[in-house]
Scaffold this motif. Structure first.
Motif, PDB file in Angstrom:
ATOM      1  N   LYS A   1     112.493  71.904  58.664  1.00 21.30           N
ATOM      2  CA  LYS A   1     113.392  71.848  59.888  1.00 21.30           C
ATOM      3  C   LYS A   1     114.128  73.348  59.821  1.00 21.30           C
ATOM      4  O   LYS A   1     114.440  73.968  60.932  1.00 21.30           O
ATOM      5  N   GLU A   2     114.393  73.903  58.723  1.00 28.58           N
ATOM      6  CA  GLU A   2     114.985  75.300  58.719  1.00 28.58           C
ATOM      7  C   GLU A   2     114.111  76.679  59.073  1.00 28.58           C
ATOM      8  O   GLU A   2     114.579  77.793  59.068  1.00 28.58           O
ATOM      9  N   ASP A   3     112.786  76.110  59.049  1.00 30.63           N
ATOM     10  CA  ASP A   3     111.967  77.547  59.213  1.00 30.63           C
ATOM     11  C   ASP A   3     111.167  77.513  60.431  1.00 30.63           C
ATOM     12  O   ASP A   3     110.584  76.651  60.889  1.00 30.63           O
ATOM     13  N   SER A   4     110.944  78.787  61.015  1.00 30.96           N
ATOM     14  CA  SER A   4     110.116  78.910  62.148  1.00 30.96           C
ATOM     15  C   SER A   4     108.876  79.444  61.808  1.00 30.96           C
ATOM     16  O   SER A   4     107.962  79.326  62.548  1.00 30.96           O
ATOM     17  N   VAL A   5     108.558  79.856  60.166  1.00 31.87           N
ATOM     18  CA  VAL A   5     107.253  80.418  60.041  1.00 31.87           C
ATOM     19  C   VAL A   5     106.933  79.380  58.582  1.00 31.87           C
ATOM     20  O   VAL A   5     107.723  79.340  57.793  1.00 31.87           O
ATOM     21  N   VAL A   6     105.763  78.808  58.659  1.00 33.93           N
ATOM     22  CA  VAL A   6     105.612  78.112  57.377  1.00 33.93           C
ATOM     23  C   VAL A   6     104.076  78.442  57.132  1.00 33.93           C
ATOM     24  O   VAL A   6     103.262  78.419  58.158  1.00 33.93           O
ATOM     25  N   VAL A   7     104.010  78.560  55.879  1.00 33.92           N
ATOM     26  CA  VAL A   7     102.684  78.970  55.306  1.00 33.92           C
ATOM     27  C   VAL A   7     101.900  77.866  54.487  1.00 33.92           C
ATOM     28  O   VAL A   7     102.578  77.336  53.681  1.00 33.92           O
ATOM     29  N   ASP A   8     100.736  77.433  54.998  1.00 37.42           N
ATOM     30  CA  ASP A   8     100.232  76.119  54.276  1.00 37.42           C
ATOM     31  C   ASP A   8      98.994  76.781  53.785  1.00 37.42           C
ATOM     32  O   ASP A   8      97.804  76.818  54.682  1.00 37.42           O
ATOM     33  N   GLU A   9      98.387  76.489  52.493  1.00 35.85           N
ATOM     34  CA  GLU A   9      97.411  76.772  51.849  1.00 35.85           C
ATOM     35  C   GLU A   9      96.466  75.453  51.637  1.00 35.85           C
ATOM     36  O   GLU A   9      97.089  74.777  50.976  1.00 35.85           O
ATOM     37  N   ASP A  10      95.265  75.509  52.223  1.00 34.14           N
ATOM     38  CA  ASP A  10      94.717  74.117  51.956  1.00 34.14           C
ATOM     39  C   ASP A  10      93.414  74.506  51.087  1.00 34.14           C
ATOM     40  O   ASP A  10      92.516  75.306  51.484  1.00 34.14           O
ATOM     41  N   ILE A  11      93.300  73.608  50.046  1.00 33.79           N
ATOM     42  CA  ILE A  11      92.054  73.802  49.186  1.00 33.79           C
ATOM     43  C   ILE A  11      91.600  72.321  49.002  1.00 33.79           C
ATOM     44  O   ILE A  11      91.944  71.446  48.340  1.00 33.79           O
ATOM     45  N   LEU A  12      90.456  72.091  49.845  1.00 34.18           N
ATOM     46  CA  LEU A  12      90.096  70.539  49.946  1.00 34.18           C
ATOM     47  C   LEU A  12      88.719  70.424  50.102  1.00 34.18           C
ATOM     48  O   LEU A  12      87.841  71.281  50.069  1.00 34.18           O
ATOM     49  N   PRO A  13      88.119  69.245  49.806  1.00 34.89           N
ATOM     50  CA  PRO A  13      86.833  68.916  50.094  1.00 34.89           C
ATOM     51  C   PRO A  13      86.046  69.334  51.479  1.00 34.89           C
ATOM     52  O   PRO A  13      85.070  69.762  51.358  1.00 34.89           O
ATOM     53  N   ASN A  14      86.996  69.034  52.454  1.00 33.09           N
ATOM     54  CA  ASN A  14      86.550  69.666  53.774  1.00 33.09           C
ATOM     55  C   ASN A  14      87.779  69.833  54.679  1.00 33.09           C
ATOM     56  O   ASN A  14      89.054  69.456  54.371  1.00 33.09           O
ATOM     57  N   PHE A  15      87.595  70.587  55.724  1.00 36.76           N
ATOM     58  CA  PHE A  15      88.917  70.911  56.713  1.00 36.76           C
ATOM     59  C   PHE A  15      89.222  69.598  57.391  1.00 36.76           C
ATOM     60  O   PHE A  15      88.452  68.721  57.590  1.00 36.76           O
ATOM     61  N   TYR A  16      90.535  69.599  57.687  1.00 39.23           N
ATOM     62  CA  TYR A  16      91.299  68.625  58.805  1.00 39.23           C
ATOM     63  C   TYR A  16      90.228  68.151  59.566  1.00 39.23           C
ATOM     64  O   TYR A  16      90.032  68.798  60.551  1.00 39.23           O
ATOM     65  N   ASP A  17      90.041  66.954  59.801  1.00 32.72           N
ATOM     66  CA  ASP A  17      88.893  66.319  60.569  1.00 32.72           C
ATOM     67  C   ASP A  17      89.186  65.684  61.722  1.00 32.72           C
ATOM     68  O   ASP A  17      88.298  64.681  62.051  1.00 32.72           O
ATOM     69  N   TYR A  18      90.134  66.104  62.388  1.00 31.84           N
ATOM     70  CA  TYR A  18      90.264  65.616  63.731  1.00 31.84           C
ATOM     71  C   TYR A  18      90.841  66.258  64.847  1.00 31.84           C
ATOM     72  O   TYR A  18      91.450  67.610  64.330  1.00 31.84           O
ATOM     73  N   PHE A  19      90.340  66.239  66.272  1.00 31.51           N
ATOM     74  CA  PHE A  19      90.690  67.021  67.060  1.00 31.51           C
ATOM     75  C   PHE A  19      92.188  66.806  67.335  1.00 31.51           C
ATOM     76  O   PHE A  19      92.394  65.940  67.749  1.00 31.51           O
ATOM     77  N   HIS A  20      92.745  68.002  67.242  1.00 28.65           N
ATOM     78  CA  HIS A  20      94.478  67.738  67.239  1.00 28.65           C
ATOM     79  C   HIS A  20      95.120  69.032  67.798  1.00 28.65           C
ATOM     80  O   HIS A  20      94.390  69.901  68.108  1.00 28.65           O
ATOM     81  N   ARG A  21      96.362  68.753  68.195  1.00 27.20           N
ATOM     82  CA  ARG A  21      97.217  69.994  68.676  1.00 27.20           C
ATOM     83  C   ARG A  21      98.563  69.971  68.061  1.00 27.20           C
ATOM     84  O   ARG A  21      98.919  68.811  67.393  1.00 27.20           O
ATOM     85  N   HIS A  22      99.428  71.006  68.226  1.00 25.42           N
ATOM     86  CA  HIS A  22     100.585  70.814  67.628  1.00 25.42           C
ATOM     87  C   HIS A  22     101.393  72.150  68.500  1.00 25.42           C
ATOM     88  O   HIS A  22     100.734  72.725  69.164  1.00 25.42           O
ATOM     89  N   LYS A  23     102.713  72.090  68.414  1.00 23.17           N
ATOM     90  CA  LYS A  23     103.664  72.966  69.120  1.00 23.17           C
ATOM     91  C   LYS A  23     103.614  74.179  68.596  1.00 23.17           C
ATOM     92  O   LYS A  23     104.092  75.224  69.058  1.00 23.17           O
ATOM     93  N   GLN A  24     103.270  74.519  67.570  1.00 19.00           N
ATOM     94  CA  GLN A  24     103.179  75.726  66.810  1.00 19.00           C
ATOM     95  C   GLN A  24     102.142  76.586  66.999  1.00 19.00           C
ATOM     96  O   GLN A  24     100.906  76.161  66.891  1.00 19.00           O
ATOM     97  N   LEU A  25     102.156  77.950  67.467  1.00 17.62           N
ATOM     98  CA  LEU A  25     100.969  78.786  67.307  1.00 17.62           C
ATOM     99  C   LEU A  25     100.493  78.854  65.918  1.00 17.62           C
ATOM    100  O   LEU A  25     101.389  78.862  64.883  1.00 17.62           O
ATOM    101  N   GLN A  26      99.107  78.810  65.648  1.00 19.01           N
ATOM    102  CA  GLN A  26      98.678  78.777  64.412  1.00 19.01           C
ATOM    103  C   GLN A  26      97.668  80.004  64.048  1.00 19.01           C
ATOM    104  O   GLN A  26      97.132  80.600  64.721  1.00 19.01           O
TER     105      GLN A  26
END
Length: 298
Positions: A12-37
């Protein structure tokens, strides 16, 4: 099945968040969100769909995805054939402009950044010649504190607005149409089925069945939301896969590529390939090999 709306891991307190994904595959759904990525692909490959646009992605690519722009990084089939952690590795930076007072972006010093952010609606791919510098910054962001992250991302946006030329748009020239959650799920099903079965004979009746509407209604629905026919979209996916096979040297000849990507003849494949890429398959192979040779000797 997850819904279209996606909430990144944003405190809640952050306007910038860094998320590092190390996974078997990328997030597998067509999606959207209010943040610029802002996404850096470190490992893994596949197909990126952003709004009504699609292309292949690979390690070293850097993308900006606009606020509420529907998208998916669909992992290549090899990720699923050998599902182990580390198949996909990416850094995603989420920037929530709504958490910063509007008056801040109205400052004269912020004009170039504000104009740049306003231009990102359809998304961009960073030209490769700038990737080395930007990659170093994104890697460092992982270890920055809240304020440092914000200051660094603003400096990066300033760099984008002042120094970078030749951005590749992830749009087709049309504004993204609004999708409800239900429509997002339907488009997700259509995209997923197409990516998994592109090499097969996908009939209009079959894809309409996936969308749970009549064939006639599906044609109108798909054209409305993507500004292209389903057959055009399917051919783009097939040509993307053909290009990946060429780059990875997974082919014994033009005919092999044609049939392995769903085309019923080499002649039809050649015609669609030229229409999509602006060159013949043989010219594409020749150009790619010349570039590889240049890189090897440089």
């Amino acid at each position: 099945m997850k819904v279209l709306e996606y909430t990144p891991p944003v405190p809640k307190e952050d306007s910038v968040v860094v998320d590092e994904d190390i996974l078997p595959n990328f997030y597998d759904y067509f999606h959207r969100h209010k943040q610029l990525q802002l996404t850096l692909i470190i490992k893994g490959e596949g197909t990126l769909m952003a709004g009504n646009y699609s292309q292949t992605f690979k390690p070293g690519d850097i993308y900006i995805l606009g606020v509420n722009q529907p998208h998916i990084f669909k992992s290549a089939p090899t990720h699923f054939a050998n599902p182990q952690k580390g198949n996909s590795h990416a850094i995603h930076v989420y920037f929530d402009q709504d958490r910063i007072p509007n008056a801040f972006f109205s400052l004269p010093e912020m004009e170039s950044i504000s104009n740049f952010l306003a231009s990102t609606q359809n998304g961009f791919q960073l030209p490769s010649e700038y990737a080395g510098y930007v990659t170093k910054i994104l890697l460092k962001l992982r270890n920055k504190s809240n304020l440092d992250r914000l200051l660094h991302i603003l400096k990066l946006f300033h760099y984008f607005s002042q120094e970078v030329r030749g951005w590749k748009s992830l749009g087709s020239g049309f504004a993204n149409t609004s999708l409800s959650d239900y429509e997002g799920l339907r488009m997700n099903d259509v995209f997923q089925y197409t990516l998994e079965h592109y090499a097969e004979n996908i009939t209009l009746n079959r894809i309409a069945e996936i969308a749970n509407i009549t064939p006639h209604a599906f044609c109108k629905y798909f054209k409305k939301h993507t500004r292209k026919t389903y057959n055009t979209f399917l051919n783009e996916i097939r040509i993307n896969e053909a290009c990946k096979k060429i780059i990875n040297s997974h082919y014994d000849g033009i005919s092999t590529i044609a049939y392995s990507t769903g085309f019923n003849s080499a002649t039809n494949f050649n015609r669609v390939f030229r229409k999509t890429t602006g060159m013949s398959p043989r010219d594409y192979i020749r150009e790619y090999k010349s570039k590889v040779g240049h890189w090897a000797n440089s």
